[in-house]
Write an enzyme that holds these catalytic residues in place. Structure first.
Site, PDB file in Angstrom:
ATOM      1  N   ASN A  39       0.834  -1.200   0.000  1.00  0.00           N
ATOM      2  CA  ASN A  39       0.000   0.000   0.000  1.00  0.00           C
ATOM      3  C   ASN A  39       0.870   1.252   0.000  1.00  0.00           C
ATOM      4  O   ASN A  39       1.948   1.290   0.592  1.00  0.00           O
ATOM      5  CB  ASN A  39      -1.022  -0.002   1.145  1.00  0.00           C
ATOM      6  CG  ASN A  39      -0.469  -0.333   2.513  1.00  0.00           C
ATOM      7  OD1 ASN A  39       0.580  -0.963   2.637  1.00  0.00           O
ATOM      8  ND2 ASN A  39      -1.166   0.078   3.534  1.00  0.00           N
ATOM      9  N   GLU A  41       0.285   5.249   0.596  1.00  0.00           N
ATOM     10  CA  GLU A  41      -0.672   6.270   1.039  1.00  0.00           C
ATOM     11  C   GLU A  41      -0.295   7.649   0.515  1.00  0.00           C
ATOM     12  O   GLU A  41       0.788   7.854  -0.051  1.00  0.00           O
ATOM     13  CB  GLU A  41      -0.757   6.230   2.570  1.00  0.00           C
ATOM     14  CG  GLU A  41      -1.265   4.866   3.034  1.00  0.00           C
ATOM     15  CD  GLU A  41      -1.467   4.758   4.532  1.00  0.00           C
ATOM     16  OE1 GLU A  41      -0.975   5.612   5.301  1.00  0.00           O
ATOM     17  OE2 GLU A  41      -2.133   3.775   4.938  1.00  0.00           O
ATOM     18  N   CYS A  50      -4.091   0.547  -2.472  1.00  0.00           N
ATOM     19  CA  CYS A  50      -3.964  -0.685  -1.693  1.00  0.00           C
ATOM     20  C   CYS A  50      -2.866  -1.586  -2.260  1.00  0.00           C
ATOM     21  O   CYS A  50      -2.512  -1.498  -3.440  1.00  0.00           O
ATOM     22  CB  CYS A  50      -5.284  -1.459  -1.709  1.00  0.00           C
ATOM     23  SG  CYS A  50      -6.566  -0.744  -0.678  1.00  0.00           S
ATOM     24  N   GLU A  52      -3.074  -4.714  -2.977  1.00  0.00           N
ATOM     25  CA  GLU A  52      -3.582  -5.579  -4.040  1.00  0.00           C
ATOM     26  C   GLU A  52      -3.560  -4.843  -5.384  1.00  0.00           C
ATOM     27  O   GLU A  52      -3.236  -5.426  -6.423  1.00  0.00           O
ATOM     28  CB  GLU A  52      -5.019  -6.022  -3.730  1.00  0.00           C
ATOM     29  CG  GLU A  52      -5.162  -6.882  -2.486  1.00  0.00           C
ATOM     30  CD  GLU A  52      -5.374  -6.066  -1.205  1.00  0.00           C
ATOM     31  OE1 GLU A  52      -4.902  -4.917  -1.132  1.00  0.00           O
ATOM     32  OE2 GLU A  52      -6.009  -6.594  -0.273  1.00  0.00           O
ATOM     33  N   CYS A  83     -10.212  -5.016   0.737  1.00  0.00           N
ATOM     34  CA  CYS A  83     -11.352  -4.081   0.778  1.00  0.00           C
ATOM     35  C   CYS A  83     -12.274  -4.363  -0.408  1.00  0.00           C
ATOM     36  O   CYS A  83     -11.931  -5.112  -1.332  1.00  0.00           O
ATOM     37  CB  CYS A  83     -10.841  -2.641   0.758  1.00  0.00           C
ATOM     38  SG  CYS A  83     -10.272  -2.095  -0.865  1.00  0.00           S
ATOM     39  N   CYS A  86     -10.834  -3.669  -3.867  1.00  0.00           N
ATOM     40  CA  CYS A  86      -9.810  -4.640  -4.278  1.00  0.00           C
ATOM     41  C   CYS A  86     -10.435  -5.979  -4.650  1.00  0.00           C
ATOM     42  O   CYS A  86      -9.910  -6.695  -5.504  1.00  0.00           O
ATOM     43  CB  CYS A  86      -8.758  -4.807  -3.188  1.00  0.00           C
ATOM     44  SG  CYS A  86      -7.634  -3.396  -3.125  1.00  0.00           S
TER      45      CYS A  86
HETATM   46  N1  THU Z   1      -5.244  -1.607   2.665  1.00  0.00           N
HETATM   47  C1  THU Z   1      -4.697  -2.392   1.700  1.00  0.00           C
HETATM   48  O1  THU Z   1      -3.586  -2.132   1.222  1.00  0.00           O
HETATM   49  N2  THU Z   1      -5.403  -3.474   1.267  1.00  0.00           N
HETATM   50  C2  THU Z   1      -6.620  -3.819   1.760  1.00  0.00           C
HETATM   51  O2  THU Z   1      -7.263  -4.672   1.198  1.00  0.00           O
HETATM   52  C3  THU Z   1      -7.140  -3.167   2.967  1.00  0.00           C
HETATM   53  C4  THU Z   1      -6.547  -1.828   3.252  1.00  0.00           C
HETATM   54  C5  THU Z   1      -4.483  -0.430   3.102  1.00  0.00           C
HETATM   55  C6  THU Z   1      -5.032   0.882   2.613  1.00  0.00           C
HETATM   56  C7  THU Z   1      -4.475   1.834   3.641  1.00  0.00           C
HETATM   57  O3  THU Z   1      -3.168   2.209   3.242  1.00  0.00           O
HETATM   58  C8  THU Z   1      -4.383   0.997   4.914  1.00  0.00           C
HETATM   59  O4  THU Z   1      -4.462  -0.348   4.510  1.00  0.00           O
HETATM   60  C9  THU Z   1      -5.489   1.289   5.908  1.00  0.00           C
HETATM   61  O5  THU Z   1      -6.739   1.225   5.330  1.00  0.00           O
END
Ligand code: THU
Length: 131
Positions: A39, A41, A50, A52, A83, A86
């Site tokens: 991920n 940000e 994310c 994925e 999520c 994803c």
């Molecule tokens: N996140 C992911 O990378 N994948 C997911 O399927 C769930 C959430 C990340 C996004 C964000 O950077 C952090 O987790 C908190 O939501």
């Protein structure tokens, strides 16, 4: 290297100054090659991506559009589920029965499939009346 080990390794590279929640993902293309993502940000929060999504982007950039296996890992109390967005992204390139392994850094795992994660997904058949 296993797909889960690849996800564990790339998780370390996650850029997470806001959530401090590192996620690693790896997908195996139909060729057998492994693609990784973490991920990333952004100070404008919705612009973050994310793990994925990163793994899928790496796969497509390498010329593959079919994935046969997925692994996701995070430091969570229970195996970290993708999520909603994803799930749809994985469904675009996988099949209903494509295995997805969710894991925690402590070693808990949960095996599921893309179809279980996103039943009733929107797909191309729903657009069959579009011109
Ligand atoms: N996140 C992911 O990378 N994948 C997911 O399927 C769930 C959430 C990340 C996004 C964000 O950077 C952090 O987790 C908190 O939501």
């Amino acid at each position: 290297m296993s797909l889960l080990d690849a996800a564990r390794e790339v998780r370390e590279a996650a850029y997470v100054p806001y959530s401090h929640f590192k996620v690693g993902a790896a997908v195996r293309g139909v060729s057998g090659a492994i693609y990784r993502g973490c991920n990333v940000e952004n100070v404008a929060y919705p612009e973050g991506t994310c793990a994925e999504a990163g793994a899928i982007a790496a796969m497509v950039a390498a010329g593959e559009t079919e994935l046969i296996e997925v692994a996701v890992i995070a430091d969570a109390p229970a195996p970290c589920p993708p999520c909603g967005g994803c799930r749809q992204k994985l469904a675009e390139f996988g099949r209903h029965d494509t295995p997805v392994l969710l894991a925690t850094v402590e070693g808990a795992t949960y095996a599921t499939t893309i179809g279980e994660l996103l039943p009733g997904r929107f797909d191309i058949s729903h657009m069959s009346r579009a011109e």
